[in-house]
Write a protein that holds these residues in place. Sequence first.
Motif, mmCIF file in Angstrom:
data_model
loop_
_atom_site.group_PDB
_atom_site.id
_atom_site.type_symbol
_atom_site.label_atom_id
_atom_site.label_comp_id
_atom_site.label_asym_id
_atom_site.label_seq_id
_atom_site.Cartn_x
_atom_site.Cartn_y
_atom_site.Cartn_z
ATOM 1 N N HIS A 111 9.788 7.350 3.894
ATOM 2 C CA HIS A 111 8.715 6.984 3.058
ATOM 3 C C HIS A 111 9.392 6.004 1.717
ATOM 4 O O HIS A 111 10.325 6.402 1.114
ATOM 5 N N SER A 113 8.477 5.919 -1.290
ATOM 6 C CA SER A 113 8.697 6.684 -2.349
ATOM 7 C C SER A 113 9.997 7.616 -2.344
ATOM 8 O O SER A 113 10.582 7.782 -3.325
ATOM 9 N N LEU A 133 6.838 -1.937 -6.145
ATOM 10 C CA LEU A 133 6.651 -1.718 -4.600
ATOM 11 C C LEU A 133 5.763 -2.750 -3.937
ATOM 12 O O LEU A 133 4.807 -2.995 -4.515
ATOM 13 N N ASP A 135 3.424 -4.268 -1.049
ATOM 14 C CA ASP A 135 2.635 -4.191 -0.046
ATOM 15 C C ASP A 135 2.897 -2.465 0.809
ATOM 16 O O ASP A 135 2.802 -2.426 2.129
ATOM 17 N N ASP A 136 3.489 -1.686 -0.252
ATOM 18 C CA ASP A 136 3.745 -0.286 0.393
ATOM 19 C C ASP A 136 4.763 -0.424 1.473
ATOM 20 O O ASP A 136 4.819 0.415 2.158
ATOM 21 N N TRP A 139 10.822 -2.355 -1.565
ATOM 22 C CA TRP A 139 11.083 -2.599 -3.222
ATOM 23 C C TRP A 139 11.861 -3.799 -3.544
ATOM 24 O O TRP A 139 12.414 -4.174 -2.914
#
Length: 267
Positions: A111, A113, A133, A135-136, A139
């Motif tokens: 992920h 994150s 970040l 568009d999810d 980075w």
Amino acid sequence: MIFVSDLDRTLIFSRRFLIPGNIILVEKAENREISYMTGQAINLLKEIMKAIVFIPVTTRIVQQFKRISLFQSDIVPEYAVTSNGGRILVKGEIDEEWDSCIMKRMKDVLHPSEIFQKFERIIDSCRVNSCRLCDDMFWTVIMEENYILEEELYNYINWASNNKWKILLSGRKLYILPEFINKWNAVEYINRKLGYKKIISAGDSLVDYELLKKSSLAFVPSHGEIRKYMEVNNIKEDHIRFTESTGIMAGEEILRSLCEYVKSEKK
């Protein structure tokens, strides 16, 4: 025939690249003037769009792309690739099929994150200015002017690669992306629907290199980092052509060269 082109520093340019002459504002954000093209470049792009398919291909997210008024009014491409290939727009709307494909593949890698948690440990030593970040999916990290590539960053790059993420450094921008998110994959997906045999591209940075390398013909502004990268690594690609001019005039030169090429192909 398709023309796929990066935008910033390839076709559109910030104020620092401006020269006297017929310069047209093509992007604003609130009251800030952001990007420009020459009037002649805009006319050339209009001529190109009458003859072949034009697809903007950018690392910008959708909202940033839609700030470019030129592509919302005067020149409205049917397709656009944003988020470095993570998103495709068809007539201004997100392509749900491509979006579903990307989201499915995102589940197969760490992920974002988790990827960033590891990066946070070396932020101070890397002299980072800001992180975002996008568009999810990936980075974007802005480095300070005097950043240094420390050993910790190289170790992080190797760790990310082992986890199917890649790191691309373009000027002061460091991109942390899943390996499958790139401009070429998105363009290839679109062309499977369109069925053209020849893809012509333009771009200035290492983020564009794969796209340029796999195209039938590619144009690169001489101010871009790709020229230096190819020279340092002694890379020869006969289909990649560099402009004689730099800055905003390189964008105009690319479009003029493409116009001439399209006319010669139609004879």
